[in-house]
Scaffold this motif. Structure first.
Motif, short mmCIF file in Angstrom:
data_model
loop_
_atom_site.label_atom_id
_atom_site.label_comp_id
_atom_site.label_asym_id
_atom_site.label_seq_id
_atom_site.Cartn_x
_atom_site.Cartn_y
_atom_site.Cartn_z
N ARG A 197 0.78 -0.87 -0.18
CA ARG A 197 -0.50 -0.22 0.20
C ARG A 197 1.05 0.98 0.37
O ARG A 197 2.06 0.67 0.51
CB ARG A 197 -0.55 0.20 1.45
CG ARG A 197 -1.89 -1.50 1.48
CD ARG A 197 -3.13 -0.75 2.32
NE ARG A 197 -3.90 -2.64 2.60
CZ ARG A 197 -4.59 -2.58 1.04
NH1 ARG A 197 -5.44 -1.49 1.01
NH2 ARG A 197 -4.78 -3.65 1.97
N PRO A 198 0.28 1.89 -0.30
CA PRO A 198 1.24 3.67 0.57
C PRO A 198 1.77 3.86 0.69
O PRO A 198 3.34 4.32 0.98
CB PRO A 198 0.23 4.51 -0.36
CG PRO A 198 -1.28 3.96 -1.18
CD PRO A 198 -0.72 2.71 -0.32
N ASP A 199 1.75 3.43 1.96
CA ASP A 199 2.26 3.73 3.07
C ASP A 199 2.97 2.39 3.64
O ASP A 199 3.38 2.27 4.78
CB ASP A 199 1.42 3.56 4.22
CG ASP A 199 -0.31 2.56 4.36
OD1 ASP A 199 -0.05 1.90 3.93
OD2 ASP A 199 -0.73 3.20 5.48
N ASN A 200 3.74 1.85 2.86
CA ASN A 200 4.21 1.00 2.54
C ASN A 200 3.61 -0.78 3.97
O ASN A 200 4.52 -1.61 4.42
CB ASN A 200 5.89 0.61 3.74
CG ASN A 200 6.49 1.54 2.34
OD1 ASN A 200 5.76 0.91 0.98
ND2 ASN A 200 7.23 3.12 2.32
N LEU A 201 2.79 -0.57 4.72
CA LEU A 201 2.16 -1.88 4.98
C LEU A 201 1.67 -2.66 4.04
O LEU A 201 0.79 -2.43 3.01
CB LEU A 201 0.66 -0.91 5.85
CG LEU A 201 1.15 0.31 7.33
CD1 LEU A 201 -0.42 0.69 7.73
CD2 LEU A 201 1.82 -0.23 8.20
N GLU A 202 1.61 -4.04 4.22
CA GLU A 202 1.12 -5.31 3.55
C GLU A 202 -0.19 -5.88 4.67
O GLU A 202 -0.23 -5.89 5.62
CB GLU A 202 2.27 -6.10 4.05
CG GLU A 202 3.76 -6.11 2.70
CD GLU A 202 3.31 -5.64 1.76
OE1 GLU A 202 2.71 -6.49 1.34
OE2 GLU A 202 3.86 -4.73 1.42
N THR A 203 -1.14 -6.78 3.82
CA THR A 203 -2.05 -6.72 4.31
C THR A 203 -1.84 -8.47 5.06
O THR A 203 -1.26 -9.37 4.33
CB THR A 203 -3.17 -6.88 3.75
OG1 THR A 203 -3.72 -5.37 2.29
CG2 THR A 203 -4.21 -7.66 4.20
N TYR A 204 -2.23 -9.10 6.06
CA TYR A 204 -2.11 -10.20 6.43
C TYR A 204 -3.66 -10.06 7.38
O TYR A 204 -4.24 -9.42 7.94
CB TYR A 204 -1.02 -10.26 8.23
CG TYR A 204 0.42 -9.37 7.93
CD1 TYR A 204 1.74 -10.13 7.75
CD2 TYR A 204 0.54 -8.28 7.25
CE1 TYR A 204 2.74 -10.13 7.40
CE2 TYR A 204 2.21 -7.69 6.96
CZ TYR A 204 2.66 -8.45 7.14
OH TYR A 204 3.79 -8.35 6.91
N ILE A 205 -3.76 -12.06 8.00
CA ILE A 205 -4.44 -11.76 8.40
C ILE A 205 -4.05 -12.93 10.13
O ILE A 205 -2.68 -13.80 9.24
CB ILE A 205 -5.78 -13.25 7.48
CG1 ILE A 205 -7.51 -12.80 7.62
CG2 ILE A 205 -5.11 -14.25 7.01
CD1 ILE A 205 -7.78 -14.06 7.32
N GLY A 206 -5.11 -12.44 10.33
CA GLY A 206 -4.39 -13.51 11.75
C GLY A 206 -5.22 -14.69 12.32
O GLY A 206 -6.46 -14.34 11.98
#
Length: 90
Positions: free
Chosen positions: A17-26
């Protein structure tokens, strides 16, 4: 290409994402019971004068941490487990 699936913002999932955060699921097993926010705050010794209450859940995490979650947030993230699933957690 499977590696280049689009996320909801139209960016490639592999680009971040633009803020360098990736998507995770827990996934975690928690203990919880229905409890409105003011009742929960009272159990924590907090003053609830002039505070409107919201429905939700008291949540106890595996490490013993206790918190409160709004009903809609909790019910989107968790479902009650059955007896055979609970037996696997012991």
């Amino acid at each position: 290409m499977p590696d280049e699936q689009e996320d909801t913002q139209g960016q490639s999932a592999t680009q971040g994402r633009p803020d360098n955060l990736e998507t995770y699921i827990g996934c975690k097993v928690i203990r919880a019971c229905p409890m409105d926010e003011c009742s929960f705050l009272r159990t924590q010794g907090k003053d609830v004068t002039n505070r409107e209450t919201r429905p939700g859940y008291k949540v106890i995490y595996p490490d013993g941490y206790v918190s409160w979650s709004p009903k809609n947030v909790f019910e989107e993230a968790y479902r009650k487990i059955n007896n055979s699933e609970a037996a696997m957690c012991r």
